[in-house]
Design a protein around this motif. Structure first.
Motif, PDB file in Angstrom:
ATOM      1  N   SER A 335     -27.375 -44.399  24.190  1.00  0.00           N
ATOM      2  CA  SER A 335     -27.585 -45.505  25.113  1.00  0.00           C
ATOM      3  C   SER A 335     -29.014 -46.005  24.978  1.00  0.00           C
ATOM      4  CB  SER A 335     -27.347 -45.050  26.557  1.00  0.00           C
ATOM      5  OG  SER A 335     -27.785 -46.036  27.483  1.00  0.00           O
ATOM      6  N   THR A 336     -29.204 -47.305  25.228  1.00  0.00           N
ATOM      7  CA  THR A 336     -30.561 -47.852  25.234  1.00  0.00           C
ATOM      8  C   THR A 336     -31.371 -47.288  26.397  1.00  0.00           C
ATOM      9  OG1 THR A 336     -29.690 -49.779  26.427  1.00  0.00           O
ATOM     10  CG2 THR A 336     -29.977 -49.985  24.033  1.00  0.00           C
ATOM     11  N   ALA A 337     -30.717 -46.555  27.311  1.00  0.00           N
ATOM     12  CA  ALA A 337     -31.444 -45.863  28.370  1.00  0.00           C
ATOM     13  C   ALA A 337     -32.121 -44.609  27.852  1.00  0.00           C
ATOM     14  CB  ALA A 337     -30.491 -45.512  29.514  1.00  0.00           C
ATOM     15  N   GLY A 338     -31.877 -44.275  26.588  1.00  0.00           N
ATOM     16  CA  GLY A 338     -32.532 -43.123  25.979  1.00  0.00           C
ATOM     17  C   GLY A 338     -31.749 -41.837  26.052  1.00  0.00           C
ATOM     18  N   THR A 339     -30.496 -41.911  26.420  1.00  0.00           N
ATOM     19  CA  THR A 339     -29.669 -40.716  26.555  1.00  0.00           C
ATOM     20  C   THR A 339     -28.566 -40.690  25.510  1.00  0.00           C
ATOM     21  OG1 THR A 339     -28.218 -41.852  28.130  1.00  0.00           O
ATOM     22  CG2 THR A 339     -30.091 -40.616  29.037  1.00  0.00           C
ATOM     23  N   VAL A 340     -28.008 -39.489  25.299  1.00  0.00           N
ATOM     24  CA  VAL A 340     -26.780 -39.348  24.520  1.00  0.00           C
ATOM     25  C   VAL A 340     -25.621 -39.461  25.499  1.00  0.00           C
ATOM     26  CG1 VAL A 340     -25.390 -37.820  23.092  1.00  0.00           C
ATOM     27  CG2 VAL A 340     -27.851 -37.956  22.725  1.00  0.00           C
ATOM     28  N   VAL A 341     -24.788 -40.468  25.324  1.00  0.00           N
ATOM     29  CA  VAL A 341     -23.723 -40.778  26.277  1.00  0.00           C
ATOM     30  C   VAL A 341     -22.557 -39.813  26.146  1.00  0.00           C
ATOM     31  CG1 VAL A 341     -22.064 -42.547  26.990  1.00  0.00           C
ATOM     32  CG2 VAL A 341     -24.367 -43.199  26.282  1.00  0.00           C
ATOM     33  N   LEU A 342     -22.170 -39.545  24.922  1.00  0.00           N
ATOM     34  CA  LEU A 342     -20.985 -38.725  24.680  1.00  0.00           C
ATOM     35  C   LEU A 342     -21.188 -37.937  23.398  1.00  0.00           C
ATOM     36  CD1 LEU A 342     -18.071 -37.997  25.507  1.00  0.00           C
ATOM     37  CD2 LEU A 342     -17.293 -39.928  24.121  1.00  0.00           C
ATOM     38  N   ARG A 343     -21.013 -36.656  23.517  1.00  0.00           N
ATOM     39  CA  ARG A 343     -21.115 -35.799  22.339  1.00  0.00           C
ATOM     40  C   ARG A 343     -19.836 -34.968  22.239  1.00  0.00           C
ATOM     41  NH1 ARG A 343     -25.616 -34.356  19.719  1.00  0.00           N
ATOM     42  NH2 ARG A 343     -27.018 -34.728  21.479  1.00  0.00           N
ATOM     43  N   ALA A 344     -19.326 -34.840  21.057  1.00  0.00           N
ATOM     44  CA  ALA A 344     -18.112 -34.049  20.860  1.00  0.00           C
ATOM     45  C   ALA A 344     -18.395 -32.580  21.160  1.00  0.00           C
ATOM     46  CB  ALA A 344     -17.609 -34.208  19.430  1.00  0.00           C
ATOM     47  N   PRO A 345     -17.377 -31.837  21.626  1.00  0.00           N
ATOM     48  CA  PRO A 345     -17.593 -30.417  21.906  1.00  0.00           C
ATOM     49  C   PRO A 345     -17.864 -29.629  20.636  1.00  0.00           C
ATOM     50  CG  PRO A 345     -15.256 -30.971  22.021  1.00  0.00           C
ATOM     51  CD  PRO A 345     -15.995 -32.265  21.889  1.00  0.00           C
ATOM     52  N   GLY A 346     -18.530 -28.490  20.806  1.00  0.00           N
ATOM     53  CA  GLY A 346     -18.794 -27.625  19.670  1.00  0.00           C
ATOM     54  C   GLY A 346     -20.133 -27.894  19.025  1.00  0.00           C
ATOM     55  N   ALA A 347     -20.341 -27.245  17.894  1.00  0.00           N
ATOM     56  CA  ALA A 347     -21.625 -27.310  17.205  1.00  0.00           C
ATOM     57  C   ALA A 347     -21.826 -28.663  16.539  1.00  0.00           C
ATOM     58  CB  ALA A 347     -21.709 -26.202  16.157  1.00  0.00           C
ATOM     59  N   VAL A 348     -23.082 -29.095  16.485  1.00  0.00           N
ATOM     60  CA  VAL A 348     -23.435 -30.306  15.749  1.00  0.00           C
ATOM     61  C   VAL A 348     -23.382 -29.972  14.259  1.00  0.00           C
ATOM     62  CG1 VAL A 348     -25.258 -31.975  15.283  1.00  0.00           C
ATOM     63  CG2 VAL A 348     -24.886 -31.136  17.621  1.00  0.00           C
ATOM     64  N   PRO A 349     -22.740 -30.807  13.432  1.00  0.00           N
ATOM     65  CA  PRO A 349     -22.637 -30.484  12.001  1.00  0.00           C
ATOM     66  C   PRO A 349     -23.998 -30.496  11.328  1.00  0.00           C
ATOM     67  CG  PRO A 349     -21.896 -32.728  12.426  1.00  0.00           C
ATOM     68  CD  PRO A 349     -22.088 -32.080  13.760  1.00  0.00           C
ATOM     69  N   PRO A 350     -24.155 -29.730  10.257  1.00  0.00           N
ATOM     70  CA  PRO A 350     -25.426 -29.744   9.523  1.00  0.00           C
ATOM     71  C   PRO A 350     -25.748 -31.135   9.002  1.00  0.00           C
ATOM     72  CG  PRO A 350     -23.991 -27.954   8.775  1.00  0.00           C
ATOM     73  CD  PRO A 350     -23.169 -28.831   9.651  1.00  0.00           C
ATOM     74  N   GLY A 351     -27.024 -31.449   8.923  1.00  0.00           N
ATOM     75  CA  GLY A 351     -27.444 -32.730   8.370  1.00  0.00           C
ATOM     76  C   GLY A 351     -27.347 -32.740   6.856  1.00  0.00           C
ATOM     77  N   SER A 352     -27.850 -33.793   6.255  1.00  0.00           N
ATOM     78  CA  SER A 352     -27.844 -33.918   4.808  1.00  0.00           C
ATOM     79  C   SER A 352     -29.146 -34.577   4.379  1.00  0.00           C
ATOM     80  CB  SER A 352     -26.627 -34.737   4.346  1.00  0.00           C
ATOM     81  OG  SER A 352     -26.500 -34.720   2.940  1.00  0.00           O
ATOM     82  N   VAL A 353     -29.230 -34.985   3.129  1.00  0.00           N
ATOM     83  CA  VAL A 353     -30.465 -35.570   2.623  1.00  0.00           C
ATOM     84  C   VAL A 353     -30.432 -37.076   2.830  1.00  0.00           C
ATOM     85  CG1 VAL A 353     -30.768 -33.750   0.920  1.00  0.00           C
ATOM     86  CG2 VAL A 353     -29.547 -35.818   0.283  1.00  0.00           C
ATOM     87  N   PRO A 354     -31.588 -37.695   3.038  1.00  0.00           N
ATOM     88  CA  PRO A 354     -31.615 -39.151   3.245  1.00  0.00           C
ATOM     89  C   PRO A 354     -31.296 -39.900   1.962  1.00  0.00           C
ATOM     90  CG  PRO A 354     -33.841 -38.272   3.150  1.00  0.00           C
ATOM     91  CD  PRO A 354     -32.923 -37.091   3.156  1.00  0.00           C
ATOM     92  N   VAL A 355     -30.998 -41.206   2.114  1.00  0.00           N
ATOM     93  CA  VAL A 355     -30.703 -42.045   0.955  1.00  0.00           C
ATOM     94  C   VAL A 355     -31.961 -42.754   0.479  1.00  0.00           C
ATOM     95  CG1 VAL A 355     -28.300 -42.440   1.591  1.00  0.00           C
ATOM     96  CG2 VAL A 355     -30.063 -44.023   2.374  1.00  0.00           C
TER      97      VAL A 355
END
Length: 638
Positions: A335-355
């Protein structure tokens, strides 16, 4: 990291991690929302009561569900019920709070969907597409027992939007025969179930340079006859306001803080109250958001991270919620209010390398490619996967994707090419695909391939061409047209035999093909033949892997079988995987299985060691040479 978590390689964690789409909310009940998630392992529809914080799974089908819509009052969830991914079905609905499903509009036979509009007064318009009748629209007024047909045309079209008071209907249509540039007709819905044409916006008929227009939505105000429209008058997509009652058109001079016109494609939607617009700007594989005040033309940038906005919605409280990700960071609803509105349950998946952004001179102009290098101590040249996007009217972006990240984990560089035909680079770039279909895109891919080899990024002897849908088509075509350029090919749900594909595919795709080729296979057979992978199958010199959904209406199975049969007769090495779904799968484990098979195919034929950066075997093999699901890795049809 726990032992249990570390037992699963990072690439599988990314696929299995739960995801959510951008929630859509009911116009008159903004605390009631709808989204799609794979939390159960299959993509299904969920209802979210934001006032109480409760979430409820609405649909539960073996092959998943993604097409759904809330009624304006928030009382009903409408969802499209097809058969195992064949996209042919009917609309059903279920109470928001839960209960039995019912056929939403009885009396309409199954069809491909051409849109749905549900009015605040209970008016319903259903769009249908069939091979027999083309596009038909059906109106059911409140209190009516049966829907009535209000539109029919052999060319493809669909529902644009229903006005706030349910009196006006905007129809996107291609009656002029150009499926890449639609027109808009606005009709008034009369009390007796009939329609009267109010206005028409057609910038194709009788023009040497066709320009498309598309409906973005009526103003959300009672009695307001303003329609927000996207147009290509300046050689790119940008919005304008069209009052369909008076014919007045209001251009929107969208300029940034420095007074510069926004490059690339621009879209917009009404903010609640219709005094401002929420503007989405796409340019060079990234996107950003703005708010635009109609009173003074002030364009204000909204604070979003660098990456890709996968959808946005303006809430009644003045905030904007958006689905964001980058190639390095997984998606989240913010949200532009600076919050995460909705996150799926469970662990956040690992990131990857930038493009990295790469621009290469091609025969039709500068070609933009997105490049990722594996996070390994080894220096290039790397074995490299050219992953070609589908569409063709689509583009690869700086957004999170589990597939490319998996190849990076296995030590491959990944290159994605926004060839001519891709969106986000202006109309001329998108419209370049005419008559020499497929061959044009391959010229751009070849230019980027040459750069990748000459720059030291890619090992010329270990180049894999792969893609799904249109990307799968370009893969098979590339293996035959550019036989010395690639070491392997992996094609998912591809066009393989264009003549047969046209005969069997859904009507919307037939319409697009007639536009791209300038006619039907009977009218311009030489063009379809020149662009068909089957024409060049004898020139294929490397092993080919093909996966196909047996219920696919877009790239039907028969034309793929024709190509496979020819490979078999010629003795070309190939492997085929058929699965019980349509144009791709909505089941997470099925997606993982498919990628395992692709990785194993590459490991065996390319000679890579198959280990990921975290020490796991790349393809799920055990020490005795069997896959985790019990199949051997000897090849052949699975």
């Amino acid at each position: 990291m726990s032992e249990e978590k570390s037992a699963v390689p990072a690439w599988e964690q990314r696929f299995r991690a739960a995801r959510v789409s951008l929630p859509d909310w009911a116009e008159d009940a903004p605390d009631r929302a709808l989204y799609v998630s794979n939390a159960t392992g299959t993509y299904e529809v969920y209802a979210w009561d934001r006032a109480t914080g409760t979430h409820r799974q609405v649909t539960d089908r073996p092959n998943g569900t993604t097409d759904a819509e809330l009624s304006p009052d928030g009382d009903w969830v409408w969802w499209f019920d097809d058969h195992d991914g064949d996209e042919f079905g009917v609309w059903r609905r279920q109470p928001f709070a839960g209960g039995p499903d019912e056929e939403a509009v009885p009396g309409l036979a199954p069809s491909y969907s051409a849109g749905l509009a549900v009015g605040r007064d209970g008016t319903v318009v259903v769009g249908r597409s069939t091979d027999e009748h083309g596009t038909t629209l059906h109106l059911r007024r409140p209190g009516s027992a049966e829907p009535v047909e209000i539109y029919r045309h052999e060319e493809y079209g669909g529902i644009g939007d229903l006005s706030h008071d349910s009196t006006l209907l905007a129809i996107d249509h291609t009656e002029h025969g150009d499926a890449m540039h639609s027109a808009i007709r606005v009709v008034r819905l009369t009390g007796d179930g009939g329609v009267e044409t109010v206005a028409e916006l057609d910038e194709v008929t009788g023009r040497d340079e066709p320009r498309g227009v598309a409906c973005l939505g009526f103003a959300p105000v009672e009695g307001d006859t303003r329609l927000l429209v996207a147009h290509q008058r300046t050689g790119r997509w940008e919005p304008m306001v069209w009052d369909v009652a008076t014919g007045a058109e209001t251009a929107l001079p969208l300029r940034d803080e420095q007074g510069r016109e926004l490059p690339g494609d621009v879209s917009a939607q009404w903010r609640p109250g219709a005094a401002e617009l929420l503007v989405e700007h796409e340019y060079e594989a990234r996107s950003e958001l703005f708010s635009y005040a109609l009173s003074d033309g002030l364009l204000t940038r909204l604070d979003t991270p660098r990456g890709t906005v996968g959808g946005a919605t303006a809430r009644p409280d003045g905030t904007v919620e958006y689905l964001w990700s980058s190639a390095a960071e997984p998606s989240a609803v913010r949200s532009t209010a600076g919050t995460v509105v909705l996150r799926a349950p469970g662990a956040v998946p690992p990131g990857s390398v930038p493009v990295e952004d790469v621009w290469v001179d091609g025969p039709g102009g500068r070609v933009h490619a997105l490049v990722q290098r594996p996070a390994t101590p080894a220096q290039g040249p790397y074995p490299t996967v050219f992953e070609i996007h589908g569409g063709p009217t689509h583009h690869d972006s700086d957004s999170f994707a589990a597939g490319p990240a998996a190849w990076l984990d296995h030590g491959f560089a990944v290159v994605r090419v926004n060839y001519r035909g891709s969106t986000g680079y202006g109309q001329a770039w998108t419209d370049a695909l005419h008559e020499r279909v497929g061959l044009i895109e391959l010229e751009d891919i070849a230019a980027v391939r040459a750069w990748a080899v000459e720059s030291g990024l890619a090992d010329r002897d270990r180049l894999v061409l792969t893609g799904g849908s249109w990307g799968g088509y370009l893969t098979l075509l590339g293996l035959g047209v550019q036989p010395d350029s690639w070491a392997l090919g992996i094609a998912a749900v591809p066009v393989a035999d264009y003549h047969t594909a046209y005969a069997d595919e859904m009507e919307a795709l037939k319409s697009l093909d007639r536009t791209l080729f300038g006619g039907t296979p009977e009218e311009v057979p030489e063009r379809f033949t020149a662009s068909s992978p089957l024409t060049y199958v004898e020139q294929v010199r490397v092993p080919v892997y093909i996966s196909a959904g047996v219920n696919d209406p877009r790239c039907p199975i028969r034309q793929i079988e024709n190509y496979v049969e020819r490979l078999e007769r010629l003795g070309k090495p190939h492997e085929v995987y058929r699965y019980d779904a349509g144009h791709g799968s909505l089941v997470v484990e099925e997606r993982i299985r498919q990628l395992r098979l692709e990785i194993d195919f590459v490991r065996r034929y390319l000679g890579t060691d198959g280990h990921t950066a975290d020490g796991h075997t790349a393809d799920g093999h055990t020490a005795d040479g069997h896959t985790a699901d019990g199949h051997t890795a000897a090849g052949g049809t699975v």
